[in-house]
Enzyme design. Structure first.
Site, short mmCIF file in Angstrom:
data_model
loop_
_atom_site.label_atom_id
_atom_site.label_comp_id
_atom_site.label_asym_id
_atom_site.label_seq_id
_atom_site.Cartn_x
_atom_site.Cartn_y
_atom_site.Cartn_z
CE LYS A 295 -2.55 2.71 3.48
NZ LYS A 295 -1.50 3.61 3.86
CG ASN A 296 2.37 2.81 3.57
OD1 ASN A 296 1.19 3.15 3.44
ND2 ASN A 296 2.82 2.59 4.64
CB CYS B 285 -4.69 6.60 10.69
SG CYS B 285 -5.28 5.29 9.28
NE ARG C 193 -0.57 10.31 9.94
CZ ARG C 193 -0.76 9.50 9.23
NH1 ARG C 193 -2.08 9.20 9.06
NH2 ARG C 193 -0.02 8.76 8.59
CG ASP D 95 2.02 1.55 9.64
OD1 ASP D 95 1.68 2.38 10.58
OD2 ASP D 95 2.14 1.75 8.37
NE ARG E 51 -7.15 4.74 4.18
CZ ARG E 51 -6.22 5.44 4.90
NH1 ARG E 51 -6.38 5.71 6.16
NH2 ARG E 51 -4.94 5.69 4.61
C1 UD1 Z 1 3.93 7.02 6.57
C2 UD1 Z 1 3.01 5.82 6.38
C3 UD1 Z 1 2.36 5.17 7.72
C4 UD1 Z 1 3.30 5.04 9.03
C5 UD1 Z 1 4.29 6.00 8.72
C6 UD1 Z 1 5.61 5.75 9.65
C7 UD1 Z 1 2.30 6.16 4.20
C8 UD1 Z 1 1.15 6.52 3.07
N1 UD1 Z 1 2.00 6.21 5.48
O1 UD1 Z 1 3.21 7.81 7.34
O2 UD1 Z 1 1.69 3.98 7.49
O3 UD1 Z 1 2.87 4.66 9.92
O4 UD1 Z 1 4.72 6.57 7.79
O5 UD1 Z 1 6.28 4.63 9.14
O6 UD1 Z 1 3.33 5.81 3.78
N2 UD1 Z 1 6.09 14.38 11.26
C9 UD1 Z 1 6.16 15.72 11.61
N3 UD1 Z 1 6.09 16.60 10.57
C10 UD1 Z 1 6.32 16.24 9.22
C11 UD1 Z 1 6.03 14.91 8.98
C12 UD1 Z 1 6.13 14.08 10.09
O7 UD1 Z 1 6.27 16.24 12.78
O8 UD1 Z 1 6.20 17.13 8.45
C13 UD1 Z 1 5.93 13.43 12.42
C14 UD1 Z 1 4.71 12.74 12.36
O9 UD1 Z 1 3.81 13.52 13.16
C15 UD1 Z 1 5.02 11.47 13.19
C16 UD1 Z 1 6.32 11.32 12.59
O10 UD1 Z 1 6.88 12.42 12.11
O11 UD1 Z 1 4.92 11.64 14.41
C17 UD1 Z 1 6.68 10.19 11.24
O12 UD1 Z 1 5.73 10.41 10.40
P1 UD1 Z 1 5.89 10.11 8.76
O13 UD1 Z 1 7.02 9.16 8.89
O14 UD1 Z 1 5.96 11.42 8.03
O15 UD1 Z 1 4.74 9.39 8.55
P2 UD1 Z 1 3.74 9.32 7.26
O16 UD1 Z 1 4.53 9.69 6.01
O17 UD1 Z 1 2.49 10.52 7.63
#
Ligand code: UD1
Length: 427
Positions: free
Chosen positions: A23-24, A117, A122, A306, A398
């Site tokens: 998925k990701n 989610c 986020r 996850d 999803r």
């Molecule tokens: C992706 C995955 C999700 C997984 C996560 C962590 C997808 C579509 N989703 O989510 O399934 O749980 O990686 O492996 O690939 N953060 C900030 N600022 C930012 C971006 C992130 O503070 O601009 C923080 C987030 O709040 C969180 C952490 O960084 O605490 C990790 O987030 P991130 O790795 O960006 O996760 P996603 O890309 O949202």
């Protein structure tokens, strides 16, 4: 009446099952195809709602898209709009991967804030920082990411404050379009980052180092459509491995990449589960008494956040005290209340769950509050005594392709059934 997943617990999962495409990886690679000057064909896509949602967004923007039997044909040449509709964008986090690709294709993007989610804050500040460093003007007024390339759109050095998956992908997608050299330091290393980089390379981009914490990009090359197959889903593989172990089953998973699963495999071995692998097969066998463990979620190659939820569900009936420390997301234990209603003994203090293994869980009417919470509800229902009903299956669909069919194949008693919503307590 609402649709639920009804699971009669107590069956040991046994047999063979194939894992679907990731998925990701899919949700990053489909938008990346927008950057090409000709059509792409992407194979091994999972048949899940997030993929349909992206298909609909690309169509809405003007692309010619067809999706059938796990294969998506994408001709992006008709794209003229830069503003995907909020009702689609709000369904998933990865919608914001459209920002860099629309910038690359049209020079501008107007994408509503993404959904996804509800697992704590986020923010998207790292993505904004990455795009701004590359010379993109970004404005967030009215909950819309309005971005525009400027005359300074060019490669640069970028240091991410945290190895965020989303920020790494967004920055990489923008950097392949910006003239000159970009280096992303402290990049995320997840398998879907590598897969996205490989897809970009197959389109003609110069991207090196994906899978390490430094990614180097020479941007501005013309990108062509490509024929590409996405990697198997790491989290689906892990969920099936946990379900096999939790039910004291014997399951062989086909089409997996065992090296992606090393952090989970290490934990299962520590618990006393037998895990063996060869090529693309992983066999999980569990018999006898399992040992409690401590788990700490981390970025790849650490234990994936996850898989934290299905792992916690499994630990609920492992005698002794286990602990799960969630370090990636701030609020990812909401589902524990549902496990407690099934008889689990779990104390959550901030980001640490202490799990005192109970003899058994009791079936209940439970709610999947998000995608991976849904995986926890499935694992808990598989080991509980009696028949559980899980609502919120739209979250599960999803991310998990035909999960009910796959579990049935392994002997589980799983059905989709319409039930009266009043039988569920408010959560
Ligand atoms: C992706 C995955 C999700 C997984 C996560 C962590 C997808 C579509 N989703 O989510 O399934 O749980 O990686 O492996 O690939 N953060 C900030 N600022 C930012 C971006 C992130 O503070 O601009 C923080 C987030 O709040 C969180 C952490 O960084 O605490 C990790 O987030 P991130 O790795 O960006 O996760 P996603 O890309 O949202």
């Amino acid at each position: 009446m609402i649709e639920t997943l009804c699971i009669q617990g107590g069956t040991r999962l046994r047999g063979e099952v194939s894992v679907s495409g990731g998925k990701n990886a899919a949700v990053a690679i489909i938008p990346a195809a927008v950057l090409a000057d000709s059509p792409s064909t992407i194979e091994n896509l999972p048949d899940i709602d997030d993929v349909y949602c992206l298909r609909d967004m690309l169509k809405w923007l003007g692309a010619d898209v067809e999706f059938k039997d796990g294969v998506m044909y994408i001709d992006p040449r008709g794209i003229t709009k830069d503003n995907p509709p909020v009702d689609l964008v709000s369904k998933m986090r990865a919608s914001y991967y459209l920002v860099p690709v629309l910038l690359g294709r049209l020079g501008s993007a107007n994408v509503p804030m993404p959904g996804g989610c509800n697992i704590g804050k986020r923010p998207i500040d790292y993505t904004i920082k990455g795009l701004t460093s590359l010379g993109v003007d970004v404005d967030l007024a009215g909950d819309v990411i309005s971005a525009r390339v400027t005359d300074n759109f060019k490669g640069t050095e970028i240091f991410l404050d945290f190895p965020s998956v989303g920020a790494t992908i967004n920055t990489m997608l923008a950097a392949v379009c910006a003239e000159g050299n970009t280096t992303i330091h402290n990049a995320a290393r997840e398998p879907h980052i590598v897969d996205t980089a490989n897809f970009l390379s197959s389109m003609g981009a110069w991207v090196k180092g994906a899978g390490t914490d430094v990614i180097r990009i020479r941007g501005g090359r013309p990108l062509h459509g490509s024929n590409y197959a996405v990697i198997p889903d790491q989290i689906e593989t892990g969920t099936l491995m946990i379900a096999a172990a939790a039910t004291h089953g014997d399951v062989t998973i086909h089409g997996a990449i065992p090296t992606h699963m090393e952090s989970l495999t290490a934990k299962l071995l520590e618990m006393g589960v037998h895990v063996t692998d060869s090529d693309d097969l992983i066999r999980v066998r569990s018999e006898g008494i399992l040992r409690p463990i401590s788990v700490k979620t981390q970025v790849y190659p650490g234990f994936p956040t996850d898989l934290q939820q299905p792992m916690t569900a499994m630990l609920a009936t492992v005698a002794g005290e286990s602990s799960v420390n969630e370090t990636v997301f701030e609020s990812r234990f909401k589902y524990v209340e549902e496990l407690k209603r099934m008889g689990a003994d779990i104390d959550v203090d901030n980001r640490i769950a202490r799990i005192h293994g109970v003899k058994r869980l009791t079936a209940s009417s439970i709610t999947a509050t998000d995608l991976r919470a849904g995986a926890a509800m499935i694992v808990a229902s598989l080991i509980a005594e009696g028949e559980s009903s899980i609502r919120g299956i739209h979250y599960i669909l999803r991310g998990y392709e035909r999960i009910d069919e796959k579990l049935r194949l392994l002997g589980a008693d799983v059905r989709r059934r319409l039930v009266d919503e009043n039988m569920f307590p408010n959560v």
